[in-house]
Enzyme design. Structure first.
Site, mmCIF file in Angstrom:
data_model
loop_
_atom_site.group_PDB
_atom_site.id
_atom_site.type_symbol
_atom_site.label_atom_id
_atom_site.label_comp_id
_atom_site.label_asym_id
_atom_site.label_seq_id
_atom_site.Cartn_x
_atom_site.Cartn_y
_atom_site.Cartn_z
ATOM 1 N N GLU A 26 0.824 -1.208 0.000
ATOM 2 C CA GLU A 26 0.000 0.000 0.000
ATOM 3 C C GLU A 26 0.861 1.262 0.000
ATOM 4 O O GLU A 26 0.499 2.280 -0.582
ATOM 5 C CB GLU A 26 -0.883 0.029 1.254
ATOM 6 C CG GLU A 26 -2.181 -0.699 1.116
ATOM 7 C CD GLU A 26 -3.170 0.048 0.241
ATOM 8 O OE1 GLU A 26 -3.020 -0.021 -0.991
ATOM 9 O OE2 GLU A 26 -4.080 0.671 0.803
ATOM 10 N N THR A 66 -5.802 9.301 -5.496
ATOM 11 C CA THR A 66 -5.811 9.196 -4.034
ATOM 12 C C THR A 66 -4.935 10.264 -3.387
ATOM 13 O O THR A 66 -5.294 10.836 -2.366
ATOM 14 C CB THR A 66 -5.309 7.801 -3.609
ATOM 15 O OG1 THR A 66 -6.114 6.834 -4.271
ATOM 16 C CG2 THR A 66 -5.456 7.611 -2.117
#
Lengths: 309, 309
Positions: free
Chosen positions: B131, B184
């Protein structure tokens, strides 16, 4: 019924991470109201004991007096008069919800004498009005648990949304009140008005963790979640010996320890009565090391709220 | 075992009030990894499908590649090589935890082929490393639920403390992905870094309410708590037609509706499959009113995490 005697419990508001949203009631200390019907309208406060003469006898300045007045207005019965005697069985300005307990005892007693037209939960707005006099704003984190008992979440103030949650049976509270004083208004004014997003996230994690820990009876999770990264670092400055007392509580086996309400009292939660009592000894001892006298109370989480005594 | 095929679920992070601390998994969409042992050290990504050619084949730039690499280093088995094929069964940059699902599928597959030296929960740090490549920081609110299934609370990041909680059986999720894109990193950079204390308190109340609502199967409380006063007002600006789509979801009977992750997908929670399906129709319809195509997924809360398929 012409007269009723009601005892309402003290409360711990905030509960570490839950500023303004968490609170729980304890068995002792508390406040007692003796309310008597009288033939003429109006409320008279006949006496207040245990306050060292510091509380006003004027109804419109007294938390219980205002709560009863607002209640009577709501049910349309200002024709009914009362005489009230108020016995403070706990220290004022201690962070234990003293004004809330008086307001709750008062309005609960009035509802009893009027034949219970409202439910216990419906009395909350009137007790909150009493709080507005004492604190300048109508908080529910003391009156909520004092009135309803148990551990409460105030999910929302507008509209008011209070959730009662069960706590593990073996959870005990230790409250220690040192002989120093903090004014609630001062304690609020020193808080930061803007919180870094990172700290907000940390606090939210603990709020979720404590809620889940209580509902799942997971003592380890309760312990890990009893952390306050927003309020305690600031307010603890006002409480002499805070770090030492908290350390003593944790060393004695507490699950967590923080400030009760806006202080100066501290609370700790423990698994089991025996541990909670050891924690009380440790905390009063740590205050004593700095020559500060303190009084300790140990109890389970009060599940009943006010009682007719 | 020489080869394994693993499907890891998409996830909804944040879940209205729970920015960075709440997440849940759904049954569909998801990502699939086919991992095959090879005789020489090193990881080779043989193919990636479903990404429209946008994802890098270099291992050190791929979330699944990095997760597997970190895992092998941890168990001291960098001598073992793998060939990986990655099949994206969901849109990239959709706010559904696409990179997390790949990382979870990859590291879960590797652990299977190595004879499961680590537990499912122990795989989390390696998936989080994946991530970090995708998002710039190692968040757990997508990898947590994708790996563990169910609804998770990330109580703390340091140390990492993840709590899995049960959700009511009749809770269903609707996810709608519109054909628009939000990066994001952009979605994070527009957030305020300082939050008013009053909003922090409001959000904490909803965090506590949602946690309690899920654990008590109180659908009304879940509904009242699915409010985000901090993130949604800002991020929703990036999503065209947000208000209309949310209103359509609520009018169709959803308990709540907010942004999935950092968007542009929206999620809604409903009581019952039938309502969740009606909500899907209403949401896609509201996007269509603005000539935005969207894809809807309806599923229960996935309780399993990754599966060998």
């Amino acid at each position: 019924m012409e007269q009723v005697r009601v005892y309402a419990p003290a409360t711990v508001a905030n509960v570490a991470c839950g500023f303004d949203i968490f609170g729980f009631a304890v068995d002792r200390p508390g406040d007692e109201v003796v309310l008597t019907k009288k033939d003429t309208p109006g409320i008279i406060i006949s006496e207040i004991t245990g306050d060292e003469g510091r509380l006003p006898l004027e109804v419109h300045k007294n938390t219980a007096g205002i709560a009863i007045q607002k209640y009577l207005e709501h049910i349309g019965r200002t024709d009914q008069g009362f005489t009230m005697a108020l016995h403070k069985d706990m220290p004022l300005g201690s962070g234990l919800g003293s004004s809330a307990a008086s307001a709750v005892a008062g309005v609960f007693a009035a509802n009893e004498l009027m034949g219970k037209p409202l439910s216990q939960k419906e009395l909350l707005p009137f007790a909150m009005e009493g709080e507005r006099v004492a604190c300048g704003s109508a908080h529910a984190d003391n009156v909520g648990p004092s009135l309803l008992g148990g551990f409460v979440i105030i999910r929302s103030y507008n509209p008011l949304d209070i959730i009662e949650i069960k706590v593990p049976e073996d959870l005990f509270a230790t409250i220690v009140h040192p002989q120093v004083e903090v004014n609630t208004k001062d304690a609020r004014s020193i808080l930061e008005r803007e919180i870094p997003l990172s700290k907000t996230i940390e606090q939210m994690g603990n709020v979720a963790g404590l809620t889940a820990g209580l509902l799942l009876s997971d003592y380890e999770l309760i312990s890990r979640s009893l952390e306050d990264v927003i309020i305690e670092p600031i307010r603890s400055i006002l409480i002499p010996q805070f770090k030492e007392v908290k350390s003593a509580a944790m060393a004695a086996g507490a699950l967590g320890c923080s400030i009760s309400g806006s202080g100066p009292s501290l609370f700790a939660l423990s698994r089991g009565l025996e541990t909670a009592e050891k924690v009380a000894v440790a905390m009063t001892g740590a205050f004593k090391d700095a020559e500060i006298e303190s009084e300790a109370y140990v109890s389970g989480i009060n599940q009943r709220g006010p009682v007719v005594s």
